[in-house]
Write an enzyme that holds these catalytic residues in place. Sequence first.
Site, PDB file in Angstrom:
ATOM      1  CG  MET A 155      -1.567  -1.421   1.433  1.00 10.75           C
ATOM      2  SD  MET A 155      -3.534  -1.054   2.182  1.00 10.75           S
ATOM      3  CE  MET A 155      -2.850  -0.803   3.783  1.00 10.75           C
ATOM      4  CG  HIS A 187       7.188  -2.635   1.847  1.00 10.68           C
ATOM      5  ND1 HIS A 187       7.160  -0.813   2.255  1.00 10.68           N
ATOM      6  CD2 HIS A 187       6.088  -3.159   1.865  1.00 10.68           C
ATOM      7  CE1 HIS A 187       5.474  -0.831   3.075  1.00 10.68           C
ATOM      8  NE2 HIS A 187       4.950  -2.046   2.982  1.00 10.68           N
ATOM      9  N   GLY A 190       4.977  -9.903   3.460  1.00 13.77           N
ATOM     10  CA  GLY A 190       5.584  -9.854   4.624  1.00 13.77           C
ATOM     11  C   GLY A 190       5.641 -10.461   6.084  1.00 13.77           C
ATOM     12  CG  ASP A 203       0.896  -7.180   8.400  1.00  9.20           C
ATOM     13  OD1 ASP A 203       0.496  -6.664   8.653  1.00  9.20           O
ATOM     14  OD2 ASP A 203       1.690  -6.189   7.019  1.00  9.20           O
ATOM     15  CB  SER A 205       5.157  -0.678  10.815  1.00  6.11           C
ATOM     16  OG  SER A 205       3.023   0.010  10.121  1.00  6.11           O
TER      17      SER A 205
END
Length: 284
Positions: free
Chosen positions: A30, A37, A148, A151, A186
């Site tokens: 997102m 990421h 990942g 989560d 995060s």
Amino acid sequence: MRRIETAAELREASRAARRDGRRVGFVPTMGALHAGHLSLVEEARRRADVVVLSIFVNPTQFGPAEDLASYPRDLPRDAALAEAAGVDILFHPASASTLYPPGEATRVTVSRLTDHLCGPRRPGHFEGVATVVTKLLVICQPDVAIFGRKDYQQWRVIERLARDLMLPVEIVGAPLKRDADGLALSSRNVTLGADGRRAALCLPRALAAGAEAVAAGERSPEAILGRMRTLVEAERRARIDYLEIVEPEELQPLLRIEGAALLAGAVFVGSTRLIDNREIAAPA
Ligand code: PAF
């Protein structure tokens, strides 16, 4: 790096790569990219020849009282980071209607694995995630997709849906990444001030204490959760959403820790909700 905004163009680009015998790796995000990421991109590069990264702040996975409007967005910065990390195709739908066409009426629901942890606390969240990820996988048709383990429940839910819907894709859960102070990376961390960040560290600390208790021989989830709760409650700026210990595949609560287990938690620091987890294996 090629930038694509439409589903048809992405489908064709991926098809062309596979026709040429190249493996396609997919990293859905997102945006608000961080080192976590980028480690998923690295993993995709190890496993595929062409890496597709999507950036789409998916409205259906946010509840009415959640942070959809304030979710951090910075496309130019994200595009630069993606390109530097070696992403070949950046998919950034021009608007929500690219993935949710007018009149759309379909949702993907994964049951059982969503009964605990974030599931009951975020009604509709996993349905929104499962729906958008299914759409993205159908459009992109990657050989491998990387998620990942920060989560963790999301990864397990997607693994299940890919199996149940017989999607021809390998779903990989890549290791959770932490900052030097122990906070799990995060996109929401940027919304914490310095004080909030210090407060948020109570969650990784509690999880580490839980893991240490298991390593020291404690096998009662209640006893371990009690210690973890005490540590989080000592931080007055943090509010527990949940702390749970579950079996790591079906995500059902454990009555006794024997073998593999997942210690997981969510806390609010101000209005920011953070999640974190530790995978443990109790020695026999
Ligand atoms: O983990 C995320 O960033 C999102 O939940 C995902 C998988 C991209 C779906 O919107």
